[in-house]
Design a protein around this motif. Structure first.
Motif, PDB file in Angstrom:
ATOM      1  N   PHE A  54       0.830  -1.196   0.000  1.00 29.93           N
ATOM      2  CA  PHE A  54       0.000   0.000   0.000  1.00 29.93           C
ATOM      3  C   PHE A  54       0.874   1.259   0.000  1.00 29.93           C
ATOM      4  CE2 PHE A  54      -2.206   3.431   2.117  1.00 29.93           C
ATOM      5  CZ  PHE A  54      -3.494   3.385   1.600  1.00 29.93           C
ATOM      6  N   PHE A  55       1.956   1.219   0.752  1.00 27.97           N
ATOM      7  CA  PHE A  55       2.786   2.408   0.942  1.00 27.97           C
ATOM      8  C   PHE A  55       3.720   2.669  -0.229  1.00 27.97           C
ATOM      9  CE2 PHE A  55       1.556   0.732   5.044  1.00 27.97           C
ATOM     10  CZ  PHE A  55       0.959   1.836   5.608  1.00 27.97           C
ATOM     11  N   TRP A  56       3.968   1.648  -1.049  1.00 30.00           N
ATOM     12  CA  TRP A  56       4.759   1.870  -2.256  1.00 30.00           C
ATOM     13  C   TRP A  56       4.047   2.880  -3.158  1.00 30.00           C
ATOM     14  CZ3 TRP A  56       9.387  -0.549  -3.961  1.00 30.00           C
ATOM     15  CH2 TRP A  56       9.911  -1.495  -3.061  1.00 30.00           C
ATOM     16  N   GLY A  57       2.737   2.794  -3.196  1.00 28.47           N
ATOM     17  CA  GLY A  57       1.982   3.768  -3.971  1.00 28.47           C
ATOM     18  C   GLY A  57       1.649   5.015  -3.191  1.00 28.47           C
ATOM     19  N   TYR A  58       1.368   4.839  -1.915  1.00 31.38           N
ATOM     20  CA  TYR A  58       0.850   5.932  -1.083  1.00 31.38           C
ATOM     21  C   TYR A  58       1.821   7.097  -0.970  1.00 31.38           C
ATOM     22  CZ  TYR A  58      -1.533   8.067   2.924  1.00 31.38           C
ATOM     23  OH  TYR A  58      -2.183   8.928   3.766  1.00 31.38           O
ATOM     24  N   PHE A  59       3.099   6.819  -0.773  1.00 31.43           N
ATOM     25  CA  PHE A  59       4.044   7.924  -0.560  1.00 31.43           C
ATOM     26  C   PHE A  59       4.332   8.666  -1.864  1.00 31.43           C
ATOM     27  CE2 PHE A  59       7.428   5.124  -2.077  1.00 31.43           C
ATOM     28  CZ  PHE A  59       8.367   6.002  -2.594  1.00 31.43           C
ATOM     29  N   VAL A  60       4.130   8.010  -3.016  1.00 31.97           N
ATOM     30  CA  VAL A  60       4.423   8.630  -4.314  1.00 31.97           C
ATOM     31  C   VAL A  60       3.487   9.800  -4.604  1.00 31.97           C
ATOM     32  CG1 VAL A  60       4.381   8.246  -6.811  1.00 31.97           C
ATOM     33  CG2 VAL A  60       5.438   6.549  -5.311  1.00 31.97           C
ATOM     34  N   GLY A 108      -0.776  15.045  -4.603  1.00 33.57           N
ATOM     35  CA  GLY A 108      -2.070  15.150  -3.932  1.00 33.57           C
ATOM     36  C   GLY A 108      -2.260  16.500  -3.264  1.00 33.57           C
ATOM     37  N   GLY A 109      -1.178  17.023  -2.660  1.00 36.28           N
ATOM     38  CA  GLY A 109      -1.242  18.343  -2.034  1.00 36.28           C
ATOM     39  C   GLY A 109      -1.468  19.439  -3.069  1.00 36.28           C
ATOM     40  N   GLN A 110      -0.795  19.314  -4.207  1.00 42.24           N
ATOM     41  CA  GLN A 110      -0.953  20.297  -5.278  1.00 42.24           C
ATOM     42  C   GLN A 110      -2.375  20.266  -5.849  1.00 42.24           C
ATOM     43  OE1 GLN A 110       1.213  22.611  -5.671  1.00 42.24           O
ATOM     44  NE2 GLN A 110       2.991  21.990  -6.847  1.00 42.24           N
ATOM     45  N   LEU A 111      -2.914  19.066  -6.052  1.00 43.16           N
ATOM     46  CA  LEU A 111      -4.260  18.927  -6.601  1.00 43.16           C
ATOM     47  C   LEU A 111      -5.316  19.458  -5.635  1.00 43.16           C
ATOM     48  CD1 LEU A 111      -3.951  15.375  -8.200  1.00 43.16           C
ATOM     49  CD2 LEU A 111      -4.218  17.541  -9.420  1.00 43.16           C
ATOM     50  N   ALA A 112      -5.120  19.176  -4.341  1.00 47.11           N
ATOM     51  CA  ALA A 112      -6.071  19.688  -3.349  1.00 47.11           C
ATOM     52  C   ALA A 112      -6.002  21.209  -3.279  1.00 47.11           C
ATOM     53  CB  ALA A 112      -5.773  19.078  -1.977  1.00 47.11           C
ATOM     54  N   HIS A 113      -4.791  21.756  -3.409  1.00 47.41           N
ATOM     55  CA  HIS A 113      -4.603  23.206  -3.401  1.00 47.41           C
ATOM     56  C   HIS A 113      -5.288  23.855  -4.608  1.00 47.41           C
ATOM     57  CE1 HIS A 113      -2.601  26.988  -2.472  1.00 47.41           C
ATOM     58  NE2 HIS A 113      -2.113  27.052  -3.692  1.00 47.41           N
ATOM     59  N   LYS A 114      -5.266  23.156  -5.752  1.00 44.30           N
ATOM     60  CA  LYS A 114      -5.810  23.716  -6.988  1.00 44.30           C
ATOM     61  C   LYS A 114      -7.313  23.493  -7.123  1.00 44.30           C
ATOM     62  CE  LYS A 114      -5.088  23.694 -12.004  1.00 44.30           C
ATOM     63  NZ  LYS A 114      -4.270  23.161 -13.121  1.00 44.30           N
ATOM     64  N   TYR A 115      -7.773  22.273  -6.828  1.00 49.86           N
ATOM     65  CA  TYR A 115      -9.173  21.927  -7.084  1.00 49.86           C
ATOM     66  C   TYR A 115     -10.046  21.881  -5.832  1.00 49.86           C
ATOM     67  CZ  TYR A 115      -7.371  20.597 -11.666  1.00 49.86           C
ATOM     68  OH  TYR A 115      -6.769  20.607 -12.899  1.00 49.86           O
ATOM     69  N   GLY A 116      -9.435  21.978  -4.656  1.00 51.88           N
ATOM     70  CA  GLY A 116     -10.203  21.937  -3.419  1.00 51.88           C
ATOM     71  C   GLY A 116     -10.171  20.556  -2.784  1.00 51.88           C
ATOM     72  N   GLN A 144      -4.008   1.041  -4.869  1.00 54.26           N
ATOM     73  CA  GLN A 144      -4.870   1.594  -3.820  1.00 54.26           C
ATOM     74  C   GLN A 144      -4.131   2.667  -3.025  1.00 54.26           C
ATOM     75  OE1 GLN A 144      -6.406  -1.387  -1.121  1.00 54.26           O
ATOM     76  NE2 GLN A 144      -8.196  -0.165  -0.595  1.00 54.26           N
ATOM     77  N   GLY A 145      -2.863   2.437  -2.764  1.00 54.11           N
ATOM     78  CA  GLY A 145      -2.048   3.440  -2.083  1.00 54.11           C
ATOM     79  C   GLY A 145      -1.880   4.697  -2.920  1.00 54.11           C
ATOM     80  N   LEU A 146      -1.644   4.521  -4.229  1.00 50.55           N
ATOM     81  CA  LEU A 146      -1.526   5.676  -5.127  1.00 50.55           C
ATOM     82  C   LEU A 146      -2.777   6.546  -5.066  1.00 50.55           C
ATOM     83  CD1 LEU A 146       0.043   3.970  -8.287  1.00 50.55           C
ATOM     84  CD2 LEU A 146       1.070   5.856  -7.015  1.00 50.55           C
ATOM     85  N   ILE A 147      -3.930   5.902  -5.052  1.00 51.02           N
ATOM     86  CA  ILE A 147      -5.199   6.625  -5.045  1.00 51.02           C
ATOM     87  C   ILE A 147      -5.426   7.336  -3.722  1.00 51.02           C
ATOM     88  CG2 ILE A 147      -7.713   6.308  -5.087  1.00 51.02           C
ATOM     89  CD1 ILE A 147      -7.212   4.049  -7.141  1.00 51.02           C
ATOM     90  N   GLN A 148      -5.063   6.691  -2.614  1.00 52.54           N
ATOM     91  CA  GLN A 148      -5.302   7.291  -1.290  1.00 52.54           C
ATOM     92  C   GLN A 148      -4.275   8.350  -0.918  1.00 52.54           C
ATOM     93  OE1 GLN A 148      -6.356   5.355   2.279  1.00 52.54           O
ATOM     94  NE2 GLN A 148      -7.776   3.911   1.349  1.00 52.54           N
ATOM     95  N   GLY A 149      -3.292   8.569  -1.770  1.00 52.85           N
ATOM     96  CA  GLY A 149      -2.263   9.560  -1.456  1.00 52.85           C
ATOM     97  C   GLY A 149      -2.785  10.974  -1.298  1.00 52.85           C
ATOM     98  N   CYS A 177       4.633  12.297   2.435  1.00 53.32           N
ATOM     99  CA  CYS A 177       5.358  11.493   1.456  1.00 53.32           C
ATOM    100  C   CYS A 177       6.534  10.789   2.125  1.00 53.32           C
ATOM    101  CB  CYS A 177       5.849  12.385   0.322  1.00 53.32           C
ATOM    102  SG  CYS A 177       6.927  11.552  -0.871  1.00 53.32           S
ATOM    103  N   MET A 178       7.330  11.568   2.849  1.00 51.16           N
ATOM    104  CA  MET A 178       8.472  10.978   3.553  1.00 51.16           C
ATOM    105  C   MET A 178       8.024  10.063   4.675  1.00 51.16           C
ATOM    106  SD  MET A 178      11.076  11.907   1.954  1.00 51.16           S
ATOM    107  CE  MET A 178      12.253  11.229   3.132  1.00 51.16           C
ATOM    108  N   ALA A 179       6.952  10.474   5.387  1.00 49.36           N
ATOM    109  CA  ALA A 179       6.469   9.663   6.502  1.00 49.36           C
ATOM    110  C   ALA A 179       6.005   8.293   6.019  1.00 49.36           C
ATOM    111  CB  ALA A 179       5.325  10.390   7.213  1.00 49.36           C
ATOM    112  N   ASN A 180       5.335   8.268   4.877  1.00 50.47           N
ATOM    113  CA  ASN A 180       4.811   6.999   4.405  1.00 50.47           C
ATOM    114  C   ASN A 180       5.828   6.180   3.638  1.00 50.47           C
ATOM    115  OD1 ASN A 180       1.790   6.659   5.098  1.00 50.47           O
ATOM    116  ND2 ASN A 180       2.037   8.825   4.626  1.00 50.47           N
TER     117      ASN A 180
END
Length: 478
Positions: free
Chosen positions: A74-80, A85-93, A131-136, A398-401
Motif C-alpha cells: 500500500f505504501f509503495w503507492g501511497y508515498f508517491v 495530492g497536495g498540489q491537486l487539493a490546493h488547486k481543485y479543493g 490503492q495506495g496511489l489513489i489514497q495519497g 510522502c516521507m512519513a509513508n
C-alpha cells in the motif's frame, strides 16, 4: 462597539455550526480510509491460516518475506502521490480530491478477494500499490480542508478530532475483522464490508462536503464571517484569488518545516510498525487466536482515541486560561506522545508467552499516549503556512509513508523467525530510538510562527498595509 460586535459574532458561531459538521464528515472519511488500510493486516492472518477462521475459504502459503511485501505494498503507492495530492487539493479543493480518492479506493478494496484468486500474491500486491496511489490525496486534502474551515484558536481541538478517525478506523476494523473472518463471510467479508461502508460515506460526502465556507449553502452568515475573520492568513476579498506559486525552495530549506518532516517520519515509523505488526506479534509471540488477537490488537487504538479527546480538552483548558502558549502546547503534547512510549517499547521486547496481559497493558500505554502527538507536529503545518498547508502535509506525509514501505521490509529482514522474541526486541528498540530523536529535534527547532513564504510575492507589499481584525490567537502564535 466594533469589538463587542466581534465577540457577539464569535458567541453565535462558536458552539456548533457548519465547520463542526464538516469536521465530523472528515473524521468519518479518515475512519473509512484507515479501515481500508488496516483490514489487510488482520485479513492476512486469516488468509494464510485456514484453521484460524472459517476453513471454507482459500488459504495461501505465503512466506514471511512475501507477507512483508504485501503489508508494505500500500505504501509503495501511497508515498508517491502525497506531493501531487497536495498540489491537486490546493488547486481543485479538498472536497473533490477526498471524494475521488475514497470512491476509487473503495472499489479496489472490494476487488481484493478476486485478485487473490486470479493472480495470487503478485496481483494482490499490485492492487495494494494502486490503492495506495489513489489514497495519497487523503491527508493533503484533509489539511487543505482544515486550513479553510477551522479558526486558528480551534485548530488544536477540532483539527485533532478529525484525525481521531485514524484511530477509530483502526479500532473498528481490528475489532470486527476477527468476527467477520470466522463468520459465513470468511476473510473476503473483511474487504467487502470495509469497501461498502466507504462507498456509502462517499455518497454522503458528495452532498454534505464543501471545500470552504463560501461553498456551503447551509452555513450562517455569523459563522462564515467568524471563520474568515479568525484566520490569521485571511486577506481582503479582492486578494483572495491572486495566483500563488508554491515556494518550493523556501519550503524545502525551512528548518521549522524540516523538523516537522523528521517528526512526522519517525512517528509514522512507530505508528505503522505497531499497526501492521501487532496481529503477527500477538499470534506468534503471545499465542492469541485471531478473535482474541483482533480484540486485543484493537484495544490500544480504542484507548488512543479516547485519550485524544482528553488531550484536546486539556489543551483547550490550558490555552483558554492562558496557562501556556500555542508554541508550548505543540511541544508539550508532542513530547508526551513521543517520549512516554519509549519505555513500554523497550519492555515489549522482553516479554514471554505467559505475559500477554502485561503486553497488552504496555501496548495500551504506548499506543494510547501516542495520540498526544496529534496536538504537536500534526497541526504544525497549518501554523507555519495556512496557504500551503495541504502541500506541506503532502511533502511531509510522502516521507512519513516511505517509512510505511521501509518498516515492514525491515521487520521481514530482521524477524526471520516470527516466534523469536529476541528478533522482535530489535524492532522495538529501533522504534524507541527514532521516537526519542524525532521529538528532541522538534523541541529544539520547532516553531509555530507563520513563515514569510506563506504569502505570495504579489501580495507582500499589500499585506503590509492590511489591518487584520484583532484575534486572541495572534498574540499566542507570535
Amino acid at each position: 462597539m466594533e469589538k463587542s460586535a466581534k465577540y457577539e459574532r464569535e458567541d453565535k458561531a462558536s458552539f456548533f455550526g457548519a465547520r463542526h459538521v464538516q469536521c465530523f464528515m472528515i473524521f468519518i472519511g479518515l475512519t473509512v480510509a484507515f479501515a481500508q488500510r488496516v483490514n489487510f493486516s488482520v485479513a492476512i492472518v486469516a488468509m494464510t491460516d485456514r484453521n484460524a477462521t472459517n476453513p471454507d475459504f482459500e488459504e495461501y502459503a505465503w512466506s514471511e518475506q512475501t507477507k512483508s511485501y504485501l503489508l508494505s505494498g500500500f505504501f509503495w503507492g501511497y508515498f508517491v502521490t502525497q506531493i501531487p495530492g497536495g498540489q491537486l487539493a490546493h488547486k481543485y479543493g479538498g472536497k473533490i480530491m477526498l471524494l475521488l480518492s475514497l470512491g476509487l479506493s473503495s472499489i479496489l478494496c472490494m476487488l481484493t478477494p478476486l485478485t487473490a484468486r486470479l493472480g495470487d500474491w503478485k496481483l494482490v500486491f499490485a492492487l495494494r500499490v494502486v490503492q495506495g496511489l489513489i489514497q495519497g490525496c487523503i491527508f493533503p486534502s484533509t489539511h487543505t480542508l482544515l486550513s479553510k474551515w477551522v479558526p486558528p484558536e480551534e485548530r488544536g481541538s477540532i483539527g485533532t478530532f478529525c484525525y481521531t478517525g485514524v484511530q477509530f478506523g483502526s479500532v473498528l476494523m481490528m475489532g470486527i475483522s476477527g468476527t467477520i473472518a470466522s463468520s459465513s463471510l470468511g476473510w473476503p467479508g473483511i474487504f467487502y464490508t470495509s469497501g461498502l461502508i466507504s462507498l456509502l460515506y462517499v455518497i454522503m460526502w458528495y452532498f454534505v462536503g464543501a471545500s470552504e465556507p463560501s461553498d456551503f449553502k447551509w452555513i450562517s452568515a455569523e459563522e462564515k464571517l467568524y471563520i474568515q475573520s479568525s484566520l490569521v492568513a485571511s486577506t481582503k476579498p479582492e486578494e483572495e484569488h491572486v495566483p500563488t506559486k508554491t515556494p518550493w525552495v523556501k519550503i524545502l530549506t525551512s528548518v521549522p518545516f524540516l523538523v516537522i518532516l523528521i517528526a512526522q517520519s519517525t512517528f509514522a515509523w512507530g505508528f505503522w510498525t505497531m499497526l501492521i505488526q501487532i496481529p503477527s506479534y500477538m499470534k506468534n509471540i503471545l499465542k492469541q487466536d485471531i478473535k482474541s488477537n483482533a480484540l486485543m490488537s484493537a484495544l490500544p487504538y480504542l484507548v488512543n482515541m479516547f485519550l485524544t479527546f482528553a488531550f484536546c480538552g486539556l489543551n483547550n483548558f490550558l490555552i483558554k486560561r492562558n496557562l501556556i502558549s500555542i508554541r508550548t502546547s505543540r511541544k508539550l503534547f508532542n513530547t508526551i506522545g513521543f517520549w512516554v512510549p519509549v519505555l513500554p517499547l523497550i519492555l515489549l521486547g522482553y516479554l514471554r508467552e505467559d505475559q500477554s496481559s502485561l503486553a497488552v497493558g504496555l501496548l495500551v500505554i504506548l499506543i494510547g499516549v501516542n495520540s498526544a502527538a496529534y496536538l504537536g507536529f500534526l497541526t504544525n503545518h497549518i501554523d507555519l503556512s495556512p496557504n500551503f498547508a495541504g502541500i506541506l502535509m503532502g511533502v511531509a506525509n510522502c516521507m512519513a509513508n516511505l517509512m510505511g514501505v521501509v518498516a515492514p521490509l525491515l521487520v521481514g529482514f530482521i524477524v526471520t523467525d516470527s516466534k523469536n522474541v529476541n528478533q522482535w526486541r530489535i524492532i522495538f528498540n529501533i522504534t524507541a530510538a527514532l521516537y526519542f530523536i524525532g521529538n528532541l529535534l522538534f523541541i529544539i527547532f520547532g516553531q509555530v510562527k507563520i513563515q514569510k513564504w506563506n504569502y505570495p510575492k504579489e501580495t507582500e507589499q499589500q499585506r503590509d498595509h492590511i489591518k487584520f481584525e484583532p484575534v486572541n490567537v495572534e498574540k499566542e502564535v507570535y
